[in-house]
Scaffold this active site. Structure first.
Site, PDB file in Angstrom:
ATOM      1  N   LYS A  56       7.916  -0.381  -2.704  1.00  0.00           N
ATOM      2  CA  LYS A  56       8.178  -0.193  -1.280  1.00  0.00           C
ATOM      3  C   LYS A  56       8.972   1.071  -0.930  1.00  0.00           C
ATOM      4  O   LYS A  56       8.848   1.598   0.183  1.00  0.00           O
ATOM      5  CB  LYS A  56       8.905  -1.415  -0.725  1.00  0.00           C
ATOM      6  N   SER A 306       3.387  -5.253  -8.804  1.00  0.00           N
ATOM      7  CA  SER A 306       3.914  -4.624  -7.588  1.00  0.00           C
ATOM      8  C   SER A 306       5.403  -4.803  -7.376  1.00  0.00           C
ATOM      9  O   SER A 306       6.013  -4.031  -6.636  1.00  0.00           O
ATOM     10  CB  SER A 306       3.154  -5.144  -6.363  1.00  0.00           C
TER      11      SER A 306
END
Length: 404
Positions: A56, A306
């Site tokens: 992110k 992720s």
């Protein structure tokens, strides 16, 4: 009608220049265990080792670096279950911007603490990320703070796309890329980068079954909102795809698959045991898809991990659930004779089969029992499915009535 912004390869390459020295070029690790299952090389793109523990920071920093001085002075606001929150908080710290983050109630404690640790103010609101996002929009309207959307902005998509550039450079022979998918920012960026440079590479999104907004949205041709969601994978629990990423996913992504909670927990457990990788449930989604159908993907395969921000308490629960799904835990109800030494004999048979007894409870009074029977509930630790089957067969050979 407002035109939806698009993201190009040039945008992603420009993003990489901005992120130089901010985002880490995360490693690629080959997984011999997954390679054996898939029949060809499987590699893990370790975004769980990125700054703040997920991809992110790539999109958040790029978006915020392009704010004007007036926008920076007004501060930023975001909504996140934790990973985007940390990316925004770190970016705000690096850029000297005040940040407020709305988190859904029940967001993982480590993510909350890390977000506060980077200097952001955290406010809990709503059960789901979509409700927190609605409140963040209201806050932006009330205060003038700039909303940093977790996935629905061209800068966010371009920033996440730098992960795709790295994959092609690190594994130039790649044939398939699997990407955990929530609102679509990561897969939109990764697919845009990869298809621009290597249109022959198959790009596949993976969603949790209980929060899979993309399949129906793609079938309908427009983003659709789910009525409800239920998944342990909070990082990809998004009720509606973003407009910007949806457009890119529809154009560049070859398929979007779904995986069950059991598959997610088994993937997480296997990553801990076999790859020595700590990931959150969302971060294990791509590996879960491989475990579900190991022969379905042309190799070499790159599976993106992720994120790795998981509450230790949840990690313990997921590991136990994964072990149960893999028959590593076995709960049995066994009827034994109500005679001296009856329980000892049962435990002896279990010991002879190398089963570790975790808990024993026995009951003598029940309308379903015969006068000469005892109902024994036993929880066992086994070595796996074949061991569990052998154990059950042995007990039945010994004349026990066994119920799973």
């Amino acid at each position: 009608m407002t035109e939806i912004p698009t993201v190009s390869l040039a945008d992603i390459e420009a993003a990489r220049e901005v992120l130089d020295g901010v985002a880490v070029r995360t490693p690629i690790e080959e997984s011999r265990w997954l390679t054996g299952l898939a029949g060809g090389p499987v590699l893990l793109k370790c975004e769980n080792l990125q700054r703040t523990g997920s991809f992110k920071i790539r999109g958040a920093y790029l978006r915020m670096s392009r704010l004007s001085e007036a926008e920076r002075a007004a501060g930023v606001v975001a909504a996140s279950a934790g990973n985007h929150a940390q990316g925004v908080a770190l970016a705000a710290q690096l850029l000297g911007i005040k940040a407020t983050v709305f988190m859904p109630e029940g967001a993982p404690i480590p993510k909350e603490k890390a977000t506060r640790g980077y200097g952001a103010e955290v406010v809990f609101h709503g059960r789901y990320i979509d409700q927190a996002l609605d409140r963040a929009r209201e806050f932006a309207a009330e205060t003038g703070a700039v909303l940093i959307h977790p996935f629905d902005h061209e800068d966010i998509v371009a920033g996440q796309g730098t992960c795709g550039l790295e994959i092609l450079e690190q594994v130039p022979q790649v044939r398939t890329v699997l990407v955990p998918t929530g609102g679509g920012g990561l897969i939109a960026g990764v697919a845009t980068a990869i298809k621009a440079l290597r249109p022959d590479v198959r790009v596949v999104g993976v969603q949790a079954e209980g929060a899979a907004a993309f399949p129906e949205s793609l079938r309908s041709g427009a983003p659709l909102a789910l009525e409800s969601m239920a998944t342990m994978a909070d990082g990809i629990a998004v009720g509606r795809p973003g407009d910007v990423p949806f457009q890119a996913v529809r154009e560049h992504v070859d398929d979007v698959l779904t995986v069950s909670e059991e598959s997610l927990s088994q993937a997480l457990l296997s990553l801990v045991e076999r790859a020595k990788m700590i990931v959150e449930p969302a971060g294990a989604a791509a590996v879960a898809a491989i475990l579900d159908e190991p022969g379905a993907f042309e190799t070499p395969v790159v599976a993106v991990l992720s994120g790795g921000n998981i509450d230790p308490l949840l990690l313990g629960k997921v590991i136990r659930h994964g072990m149960a799904s893999a028959s590593r835990y076995l709960n049995l109800r066994v009827l034994i004779p109500d005679v001296p030494g009856g329980l000892a004999r049962l435990l002896g048979e279990l010991a002879s089969e190398q089963a570790n007894v975790l808990e024993v409870v026995h009951e003598r009074i029940s309308p379903s029992l015969h006068l000469d029977e005892v109902d024994v509930h036993v929880q066992l630790e086994t070595r796996g499915e074949s061991h569990a089957e052998a154990l059950l067969a042995r007990l039945r050979e010994c004349g026990y009535r066994v119920f799973e």
